[in-house]
Design an enzyme around this catalytic site. Structure first.
Site, PDB file in Angstrom:
ATOM      1  CG  ASP A   1      -1.936  -0.651   0.781  1.00 23.09           C
ATOM      2  OD1 ASP A   1      -3.168  -1.141   0.947  1.00 23.09           O
ATOM      3  OD2 ASP A   1      -1.551  -2.426   1.381  1.00 23.09           O
TER       4      ASP A   1
ATOM      5  CG  HIS B   1     -10.419  -2.274   4.066  1.00 21.45           C
ATOM      6  ND1 HIS B   1     -11.623  -1.883   3.634  1.00 21.45           N
ATOM      7  CD2 HIS B   1      -9.510  -1.590   4.303  1.00 21.45           C
ATOM      8  CE1 HIS B   1     -10.121  -0.611   2.703  1.00 21.45           C
ATOM      9  NE2 HIS B   1      -9.327  -0.348   3.586  1.00 21.45           N
TER      10      HIS B   1
END
Length: 461
Positions: free
Chosen positions: A162, A323
């Site tokens: 990420d 998430h």
């Protein structure tokens, strides 16, 4: 009640609050602020000088055993040459390989000329130089091939996920480069450029990101995992082909492991067998990814490659309020296989923070018994979330409380990690937060191999 007894009572209550259920939540508090993207005129994005100079140069493993390398680059002015010249450190004889060129369009953007060339029949454990840009402006780089595959071959991997292209991203990459025990290969767990976060999925941000990471990925291979920010699915602007920019720019050796798509594949490297899975491609029963993994896991020979590592993007065990449950259906499909085949470690990203689990499994669950509590399982992998590269979306710092029993260590900070394989029985893992010195580890663990040394190496008390 006396003062002394009150003091004892308060201390006991406080201890019960801090140490409920799970492992440890770091006391390190990072300043809570959103990551800021570097401006496009930053020096890390500068294109190389010269007419049609190759840029965004990157390499990845080109076969199943580490004797090939895919070299990729972009030319902006014209296609130029598809040829790569390469030579070993101890040889003056230059060899050449011919590649291919592709382009793509995305909304109002047209890419430069994207080149891919797979250099094959390389020697193990050898330094090679390679040159691209034949005919106009040439650029020369180098890489090391891995040692021959074998059970006691030491090898160090870097772990990044990420990443994006913020100031924090630059700190992460610099921290990795300056780490005295940095990896020889990066295992990248998805979400590269975050171009889809810009208006109309501005694909110029794919170009800037490619120039940003070139300083590392032109010299050591990065093993790619596709994340949700690689989807680039935007029907509102007429873009209905998922993963279009990613698949044009980043080639992987999926065919060498009999995969039918570049989103799931495997490689051997030194003493490790690495399986890359796709969180955002179909993975249910009878799908191509399911059928491939079903055949792939029995192929792993732990007497040849003792360390079995899995990369995916959406974590299966996650104690952050971000998430949450996104990886659950994939966990239900595949976790029993991971336990059966004794996967050593699973690296994921997606959650922009850091977390390491105990060895746990939740494979007893079924809809009849209702048993759904993860239990410690010495045949199960350790799950590590390392989606902390530093992208513009910022840190995930909202954690579930109390900390679950399966969670050994968690911290909302940006950073990277290394996985240092010593031999067939031991590997040393270290996570480095960006705020510390280059050699400082914030979380460490000695891994005992699940096949050769399946002892309990838990760091929780």
């Amino acid at each position: 009640m006396g003062v002394a007894w009150c003091t004892v009572f308060v201390v006991l209550v406080l201890k019960s609050v801090v140490f409920v259920d799970g492992g440890s939540t770091s006391s390190f508090v990072r300043k809570d602020e959103k990551a800021i993207d570097m401006p496009l005129d930053s020096d890390v994005f500068v294109a190389p000088a010269g007419y049609n100079a190759p840029q965004q140069v990157h390499i990845t493993q080109g076969d199943h055993v580490g004797k090939a390398m895919i070299v990729s680059w972009v030319t902006m002015d014209e296609p130029g040459s598809n040829t790569v010249y390469y030579w070993s450190q101890n040889s003056k004889k230059k060899m050449k390989a011919k590649g291919m060129v592709t382009t793509y369009s995305f909304y109002n953007y047209t890419s430069g000329f994207i080149h891919h060339c797979n250099i094959t029949h390389l020697k193990h454990d050898t330094k090679y130089y390679y040159m691209v840009g034949i005919g106009h402006t040439t650029r020369t780089f180098w890489f090391m091939t891995p040692p021959e595959v074998g059970p006691d071959v030491p090898y160090t991997f870097g772990l990044i996920g990420d990443l994006g292209q913020s100031y924090d991203s630059n700190i992460t990459l610099t921290h990795y480069e300056m780490n005295p025990t940095k990896g020889k290969t990066v295992l990248f767990v998805g979400d590269l450029s975050y171009a889809d976060n810009y208006p109309n999925h501005d694909n110029n941000r794919w170009d800037s990101w490619g120039r940003f990471v070139e300083r590392s990925v032109a010299y050591q291979p990065w093993i790619w995992t596709a994340g949700n920010h690689e989807l680039d699915y935007a029907p509102e602007i007429g873009e209905e082909e998922p993963f279009k920019p990613f698949t044009h720019r980043y080639h992987v050796p999926y065919k060498s492991s009999q995969s039918t798509a570049p989103f799931w594949y495997s490689i051997k490297r030194a003493s490790a067998y690495i399986i890359v899975l796709a969180s955002y491609s179909a993975y249910g029963k009878y799908t191509p990814q399911y059928k491939w993994l079903e055949k792939e896991l029995p192929k792993v020979n732990r007497t040849e490659t003792p360390w079995l590592i899995v990369l995916l993007h959406a974590p299966w065990y996650n104690s952050y309020n971000y998430h949450y449950m996104e990886g659950e259906s994939m966990r239900v499909m595949y976790e029993a296989w991971f336990v059966k085949y004794k996967v050593d470690v699973v690296f994921a990203g997606h959650v922009h923070a850091y977390e390491r689990s105990e060895r746990v499994s939740n494979i007893a669950y079924n809809i009849v018994t209702g048993i759904c509590q993860p239990v410690k399982d010495q045949s199960a992998p350790v799950y590590i979330t390392i989606g902390d590269g530093g992208n513009l979306e910022g840190l995930a710092n909202n954690m579930t409380e109390p900390q679950p029993e399966y969670s050994a260590y968690r911290e909302a900070s940006f950073g990277h990690a290394t996985f240092d394989i010593k031999n067939r029985t031991h590997a040393y893992y270290g996570w480095h937060r960006n705020q510390d010195g280059y050699a400082v580890t914030a979380d460490t663990m000695w891994f005992y191999n699940r096949f050769w040394n399946p002892e309990n190496e838990s760091t929780s008390t």
